[in-house]
Design a protein around this motif. Sequence first.
Motif, PDB file in Angstrom:
ATOM      1  N   ILE A 105       0.832  -1.206   0.000  1.00 36.30           N
ATOM      2  CA  ILE A 105       0.000   0.000   0.000  1.00 36.30           C
ATOM      3  C   ILE A 105       0.863   1.251   0.000  1.00 36.30           C
ATOM      4  CG2 ILE A 105      -1.675   1.318   1.355  1.00 36.30           C
ATOM      5  CD1 ILE A 105      -2.803  -1.365   2.333  1.00 36.30           C
ATOM      6  N   LYS A 106       1.913   1.251   0.808  1.00 39.95           N
ATOM      7  CA  LYS A 106       2.814   2.412   0.873  1.00 39.95           C
ATOM      8  C   LYS A 106       3.440   2.692  -0.489  1.00 39.95           C
ATOM      9  CE  LYS A 106       7.007   1.934   1.949  1.00 39.95           C
ATOM     10  NZ  LYS A 106       7.635   2.648   0.795  1.00 39.95           N
ATOM     11  N   THR A 107       3.884   1.642  -1.155  1.00 37.84           N
ATOM     12  CA  THR A 107       4.529   1.816  -2.462  1.00 37.84           C
ATOM     13  C   THR A 107       3.541   2.356  -3.487  1.00 37.84           C
ATOM     14  OG1 THR A 107       6.035  -0.013  -1.966  1.00 37.84           O
ATOM     15  CG2 THR A 107       5.826   0.648  -4.273  1.00 37.84           C
ATOM     16  N   ARG A 108       2.319   1.832  -3.499  1.00 40.88           N
ATOM     17  CA  ARG A 108       1.311   2.312  -4.454  1.00 40.88           C
ATOM     18  C   ARG A 108       1.001   3.788  -4.228  1.00 40.88           C
ATOM     19  NH1 ARG A 108      -1.679  -1.909  -6.913  1.00 40.88           N
ATOM     20  NH2 ARG A 108      -0.305  -3.741  -6.977  1.00 40.88           N
ATOM     21  N   LEU A 109       0.978   4.209  -2.975  1.00 38.96           N
ATOM     22  CA  LEU A 109       0.682   5.611  -2.674  1.00 38.96           C
ATOM     23  C   LEU A 109       1.825   6.545  -3.067  1.00 38.96           C
ATOM     24  CD1 LEU A 109      -0.983   5.256   0.853  1.00 38.96           C
ATOM     25  CD2 LEU A 109      -2.126   5.850  -1.281  1.00 38.96           C
ATOM     26  N   GLN A 110       3.041   6.036  -3.028  1.00 37.39           N
ATOM     27  CA  GLN A 110       4.201   6.903  -3.247  1.00 37.39           C
ATOM     28  C   GLN A 110       4.664   6.949  -4.698  1.00 37.39           C
ATOM     29  OE1 GLN A 110       7.011   5.389  -0.340  1.00 37.39           O
ATOM     30  NE2 GLN A 110       6.271   6.785   1.237  1.00 37.39           N
ATOM     31  N   VAL A 111       4.212   6.001  -5.522  1.00 31.20           N
ATOM     32  CA  VAL A 111       4.568   6.034  -6.939  1.00 31.20           C
ATOM     33  C   VAL A 111       3.886   7.221  -7.603  1.00 31.20           C
ATOM     34  CG1 VAL A 111       4.299   4.820  -9.142  1.00 31.20           C
ATOM     35  CG2 VAL A 111       4.994   3.576  -7.114  1.00 31.20           C
ATOM     36  N   LYS A 112       4.565   7.846  -8.523  1.00 31.08           N
ATOM     37  CA  LYS A 112       4.008   9.009  -9.224  1.00 31.08           C
ATOM     38  C   LYS A 112       2.800   8.597 -10.050  1.00 31.08           C
ATOM     39  CE  LYS A 112       5.312  12.843 -12.236  1.00 31.08           C
ATOM     40  NZ  LYS A 112       6.409  13.487 -13.012  1.00 31.08           N
ATOM     41  N   GLU A 113       1.739   9.393  -9.940  1.00 25.46           N
ATOM     42  CA  GLU A 113       0.512   9.104 -10.689  1.00 25.46           C
ATOM     43  C   GLU A 113       0.749   9.283 -12.187  1.00 25.46           C
ATOM     44  OE1 GLU A 113      -2.455  11.663  -9.134  1.00 25.46           O
ATOM     45  OE2 GLU A 113      -2.475  10.745  -7.150  1.00 25.46           O
ATOM     46  N   THR A 118      -4.304   3.235 -12.179  1.00 21.05           N
ATOM     47  CA  THR A 118      -5.205   3.509 -11.049  1.00 21.05           C
ATOM     48  C   THR A 118      -4.564   4.510 -10.103  1.00 21.05           C
ATOM     49  OG1 THR A 118      -6.047   1.239 -11.183  1.00 21.05           O
ATOM     50  CG2 THR A 118      -6.518   2.463  -9.170  1.00 21.05           C
ATOM     51  N   THR A 119      -5.360   5.472  -9.677  1.00 23.90           N
ATOM     52  CA  THR A 119      -4.879   6.457  -8.702  1.00 23.90           C
ATOM     53  C   THR A 119      -5.538   6.177  -7.352  1.00 23.90           C
ATOM     54  OG1 THR A 119      -6.625   8.014  -9.351  1.00 23.90           O
ATOM     55  CG2 THR A 119      -4.481   8.223 -10.444  1.00 23.90           C
ATOM     56  N   TYR A 120      -4.854   6.576  -6.302  1.00 25.79           N
ATOM     57  CA  TYR A 120      -5.324   6.283  -4.944  1.00 25.79           C
ATOM     58  C   TYR A 120      -5.409   7.577  -4.144  1.00 25.79           C
ATOM     59  CZ  TYR A 120      -3.630   1.769  -6.599  1.00 25.79           C
ATOM     60  OH  TYR A 120      -3.394   0.638  -7.345  1.00 25.79           O
ATOM     61  N   LYS A 121      -6.473   7.706  -3.354  1.00 28.23           N
ATOM     62  CA  LYS A 121      -6.709   8.919  -2.582  1.00 28.23           C
ATOM     63  C   LYS A 121      -6.217   8.805  -1.143  1.00 28.23           C
ATOM     64  CE  LYS A 121     -10.825  10.108  -5.292  1.00 28.23           C
ATOM     65  NZ  LYS A 121     -12.293  10.355  -5.244  1.00 28.23           N
ATOM     66  N   GLY A 122      -5.935   7.618  -0.704  1.00 25.80           N
ATOM     67  CA  GLY A 122      -5.487   7.449   0.669  1.00 25.80           C
ATOM     68  C   GLY A 122      -5.301   5.989   1.013  1.00 25.80           C
ATOM     69  N   LEU A 123      -5.012   5.735   2.277  1.00 24.87           N
ATOM     70  CA  LEU A 123      -4.698   4.391   2.742  1.00 24.87           C
ATOM     71  C   LEU A 123      -5.836   3.406   2.481  1.00 24.87           C
ATOM     72  CD1 LEU A 123      -2.706   2.584   4.432  1.00 24.87           C
ATOM     73  CD2 LEU A 123      -3.977   3.321   6.440  1.00 24.87           C
ATOM     74  N   PHE A 124      -7.024   3.750   2.930  1.00 24.56           N
ATOM     75  CA  PHE A 124      -8.158   2.825   2.805  1.00 24.56           C
ATOM     76  C   PHE A 124      -8.649   2.718   1.364  1.00 24.56           C
ATOM     77  CE2 PHE A 124      -8.319   4.247   7.252  1.00 24.56           C
ATOM     78  CZ  PHE A 124      -8.257   3.009   7.883  1.00 24.56           C
ATOM     79  N   ASP A 125      -8.586   3.834   0.644  1.00 24.37           N
ATOM     80  CA  ASP A 125      -8.974   3.797  -0.764  1.00 24.37           C
ATOM     81  C   ASP A 125      -8.036   2.894  -1.555  1.00 24.37           C
ATOM     82  OD1 ASP A 125     -10.479   4.923  -3.143  1.00 24.37           O
ATOM     83  OD2 ASP A 125      -8.452   5.593  -3.637  1.00 24.37           O
ATOM     84  N   CYS A 126      -6.746   2.967  -1.241  1.00 21.07           N
ATOM     85  CA  CYS A 126      -5.750   2.131  -1.917  1.00 21.07           C
ATOM     86  C   CYS A 126      -5.999   0.658  -1.608  1.00 21.07           C
ATOM     87  CB  CYS A 126      -4.353   2.545  -1.475  1.00 21.07           C
ATOM     88  SG  CYS A 126      -3.021   1.599  -2.244  1.00 21.07           S
ATOM     89  N   ALA A 127      -6.221   0.329  -0.339  1.00 19.95           N
ATOM     90  CA  ALA A 127      -6.465  -1.063   0.039  1.00 19.95           C
ATOM     91  C   ALA A 127      -7.726  -1.599  -0.632  1.00 19.95           C
ATOM     92  CB  ALA A 127      -6.582  -1.167   1.560  1.00 19.95           C
ATOM     93  N   ARG A 128      -8.767  -0.782  -0.679  1.00 16.75           N
ATOM     94  CA  ARG A 128     -10.029  -1.217  -1.289  1.00 16.75           C
ATOM     95  C   ARG A 128      -9.863  -1.486  -2.782  1.00 16.75           C
ATOM     96  NH1 ARG A 128     -13.818   1.332  -4.038  1.00 16.75           N
ATOM     97  NH2 ARG A 128     -12.826   3.361  -3.679  1.00 16.75           N
ATOM     98  N   LYS A 129      -9.166  -0.597  -3.481  1.00 14.56           N
ATOM     99  CA  LYS A 129      -8.994  -0.755  -4.934  1.00 14.56           C
ATOM    100  C   LYS A 129      -8.085  -1.939  -5.275  1.00 14.56           C
ATOM    101  CE  LYS A 129      -9.953   4.027  -6.262  1.00 14.56           C
ATOM    102  NZ  LYS A 129      -9.412   5.294  -6.809  1.00 14.56           N
ATOM    103  N   ILE A 130      -7.047  -2.148  -4.496  1.00 12.02           N
ATOM    104  CA  ILE A 130      -6.173  -3.302  -4.736  1.00 12.02           C
ATOM    105  C   ILE A 130      -6.969  -4.592  -4.580  1.00 12.02           C
ATOM    106  CG2 ILE A 130      -4.187  -4.602  -3.857  1.00 12.02           C
ATOM    107  CD1 ILE A 130      -2.885  -1.957  -3.120  1.00 12.02           C
ATOM    108  N   TRP A 131      -7.782  -4.662  -3.521  1.00  9.71           N
ATOM    109  CA  TRP A 131      -8.601  -5.853  -3.266  1.00  9.71           C
ATOM    110  C   TRP A 131      -9.605  -6.076  -4.404  1.00  9.71           C
ATOM    111  CZ3 TRP A 131      -8.551  -9.669   0.393  1.00  9.71           C
ATOM    112  CH2 TRP A 131      -9.676 -10.496   0.449  1.00  9.71           C
ATOM    113  N   ALA A 132     -10.236  -5.000  -4.857  1.00 12.76           N
ATOM    114  CA  ALA A 132     -11.271  -5.121  -5.878  1.00 12.76           C
ATOM    115  C   ALA A 132     -10.700  -5.457  -7.247  1.00 12.76           C
ATOM    116  CB  ALA A 132     -12.073  -3.819  -5.951  1.00 12.76           C
ATOM    117  N   GLU A 133      -9.539  -4.880  -7.588  1.00  9.33           N
ATOM    118  CA  GLU A 133      -8.990  -5.035  -8.931  1.00  9.33           C
ATOM    119  C   GLU A 133      -8.029  -6.212  -9.072  1.00  9.33           C
ATOM    120  OE1 GLU A 133      -7.195  -1.335  -9.963  1.00  9.33           O
ATOM    121  OE2 GLU A 133      -9.058  -0.171  -9.724  1.00  9.33           O
ATOM    122  N   GLU A 134      -7.311  -6.536  -7.998  1.00 15.05           N
ATOM    123  CA  GLU A 134      -6.255  -7.545  -8.118  1.00 15.05           C
ATOM    124  C   GLU A 134      -6.428  -8.739  -7.182  1.00 15.05           C
ATOM    125  OE1 GLU A 134      -2.278  -5.706  -8.351  1.00 15.05           O
ATOM    126  OE2 GLU A 134      -3.334  -3.782  -8.206  1.00 15.05           O
ATOM    127  N   GLY A 135      -7.290  -8.599  -6.190  1.00 13.71           N
ATOM    128  CA  GLY A 135      -7.489  -9.701  -5.260  1.00 13.71           C
ATOM    129  C   GLY A 135      -6.531  -9.655  -4.079  1.00 13.71           C
TER     130      GLY A 135
END
Length: 242
Positions: A105-113, A118-135
């Motif tokens: 999650i930290k790496t996804r948030l810190q990579v340049k958009e 996929t873009t992430y708005k925060g910790l929980f948004d990132c976790a939710r999108k990873i779960w939904a899109e990649e499992g």
Amino acid sequence: MCQVMFTNPLEIVKIRLQVAGEIQSGPRVSALNVCRELGFAGLYKGASACFLRDIPFSAIYFPVYAHGKKYLADEDGHNSIPSLLIAATIAGAPAASLVTPADVIKTRLQVKEREGFTTYKGLFDCARKIWAEEGGKAFWKGAPARMFRSCPQFGVTLMVYEVLQRTFYIDFGGRRPEGSEVKKAPSIMDLPPPNPDHIGGYRLAVATFAGIERKFGLALPKFTPSEIIQAQVKKEVGAQPS
């Protein structure tokens, strides 16, 4: 927590530099350019995920390391340098692997958009999108690589720390670090001399409780060490007129 305050800016700069090769166009990416682009506040992007990774890491690592030291100590309670290295290296495996989801999650948030990603708005948004899109498996990507990095890194770090602590030891409370010295086995000479004024099971009680001030890894101030008692008794006996 203090560690994250210093390491998070370095983490985000490192990640931006590592993925810079994926971008085919644009100016050359450097650490200075990343700092200028992000600004002071931007350097702490993903800090919440960094806390979520590093705090559990320490909570897992150091207890495992402490138990590993005791398990690998010799019969006298002393840890050799190889045993310190092995204990510290082994402790890195569960600590590094179990916090991999937070690292992802930290790496996804810190990579340049980038456009099309996929873009992430925060910790929980990132976790939710990873779960939904990649499992769920996506949260464990890179776990073996983290173990191969953290195990030798912390193995060498803790071993060097222990060696330096033994070499440049400063007495802050009369106790040396765990495993740094050979524990002297108690003998009958450590028992205080029996007092004829006491009756009953005094000798049994003395044998049972002698050295209790050093047992269980505790320093109990209300108990006087038996060596001090012996020295005081010898001093008093020597001072009596013959």
